[in-house]
Design a protein around this motif. Structure first.
Motif, PDB file in Angstrom:
ATOM      1  N   HIS A  18       0.864  -1.178   0.000  1.00 63.58           N
ATOM      2  CA  HIS A  18       0.000   0.000   0.000  1.00 63.58           C
ATOM      3  C   HIS A  18       0.905   1.234   0.000  1.00 63.58           C
ATOM      4  CE1 HIS A  18       0.538   0.486   4.381  1.00 63.58           C
ATOM      5  NE2 HIS A  18       0.293  -0.813   4.474  1.00 63.58           N
ATOM      6  N   GLY A  19       0.326   2.360  -0.328  1.00 68.82           N
ATOM      7  CA  GLY A  19       1.094   3.580  -0.502  1.00 68.82           C
ATOM      8  C   GLY A  19       1.927   3.955   0.708  1.00 68.82           C
ATOM      9  N   TYR A  20       1.383   3.760   1.902  1.00 69.10           N
ATOM     10  CA  TYR A  20       2.128   4.119   3.112  1.00 69.10           C
ATOM     11  C   TYR A  20       3.395   3.270   3.252  1.00 69.10           C
ATOM     12  CZ  TYR A  20       3.237   5.259   7.922  1.00 69.10           C
ATOM     13  OH  TYR A  20       3.897   5.673   9.055  1.00 69.10           O
ATOM     14  N   GLN A  21       3.277   1.967   2.979  1.00 71.64           N
ATOM     15  CA  GLN A  21       4.457   1.087   3.045  1.00 71.64           C
ATOM     16  C   GLN A  21       5.525   1.567   2.062  1.00 71.64           C
ATOM     17  OE1 GLN A  21       2.252  -2.544   2.128  1.00 71.64           O
ATOM     18  NE2 GLN A  21       3.247  -3.521   3.890  1.00 71.64           N
ATOM     19  N   LEU A  22       5.097   1.876   0.869  1.00 68.78           N
ATOM     20  CA  LEU A  22       6.011   2.339  -0.165  1.00 68.78           C
ATOM     21  C   LEU A  22       6.692   3.640   0.279  1.00 68.78           C
ATOM     22  CD1 LEU A  22       6.752   1.144  -2.874  1.00 68.78           C
ATOM     23  CD2 LEU A  22       4.927   2.479  -3.905  1.00 68.78           C
ATOM     24  N   GLY A  23       5.908   4.554   0.832  1.00 62.18           N
ATOM     25  CA  GLY A  23       6.461   5.816   1.331  1.00 62.18           C
ATOM     26  C   GLY A  23       7.474   5.602   2.434  1.00 62.18           C
ATOM     27  N   GLU A  24       7.199   4.662   3.317  1.00 66.37           N
ATOM     28  CA  GLU A  24       8.139   4.341   4.402  1.00 66.37           C
ATOM     29  C   GLU A  24       9.476   3.853   3.856  1.00 66.37           C
ATOM     30  OE1 GLU A  24       8.034   4.075   8.146  1.00 66.37           O
ATOM     31  OE2 GLU A  24       6.848   5.793   7.485  1.00 66.37           O
TER      32      GLU A  24
END
Length: 173
Positions: A18-24
């Motif tokens: 998900h986008g948050y994981q990718l951002g992390e």
């Protein structure tokens, strides 16, 4: 060539996220590879989605709100391999913002120049120490080749700046 596209497609090839994981991952693990911030990752992810290189699915875990999970499409796979081969087979010079200052280094008094070089070296040494700590935990399957490459470049820069500092310290004497 935008290596950020390669990075996002490559990460999503490893696993759906998900986008948050990718951002992390972008914030935490890739800062040594590119000037790549979370908002840029989200923007680029949206572009890849519009181009049909990634797909989005909505998922819900338990009582948590629904979230978007991204994965690479077959077209994204092709683009990943095209970008990977392009980047690995071409030389792209790295420009260093500090090099412009070195062009005019002799405009400073030797003592001032030495002081500035000492400060630059201290900053470089802090960054090198952080990356060297990360190196053992990053095997070749998780960025080790890239991290090794970055470390080698930074160590060469470190040696060069040490020699330059010694030269200017000698002028002060």
């Amino acid at each position: 060539m935008d290596q950020r596209r390669l990075l996002l497609l490559g990460l999503l090839r490893l696993r759906r996220m998900h986008g948050y994981q990718l951002g992390e991952i972008v914030d935490r693990d890739l800062s040594y590879l590119a000037d790549f911030k979370r908002p840029t990752a989200y923007h680029l992810l949206h572009q890849l989605l519009l181009e049909g290189l990634v797909q989005e699915q909505r998922e819900r875990q338990g009582e948590r709100p629904e979230r978007r999970v991204y994965s690479v499409t077959p077209a994204g796979e092709e683009e990943f391999f095209r970008l990977l081969q392009l980047q690995l087979s071409s030389y792209q010079p790295g420009y260093s913002p500090g090099a412009a200052g070195l062009l005019f280094l002799e405009a400073l008094e030797p003592q001032q120049a030495a002081h500035c070089l000492e400060q630059q070296l201290q900053g470089l040494e802090k960054t090198l120490a952080l990356l060297r700590q990360a190196a053992p935990t990053h095997g070749h399957e998780r960025g080790g080749y890239a991290l090794g490459f970055i470390l080698a470049r930074m160590e060469a820069e470190h040696r060069y700046l040490q020699g330059l500092l010694a030269e200017f310290r000698e002028k002060v004497r």
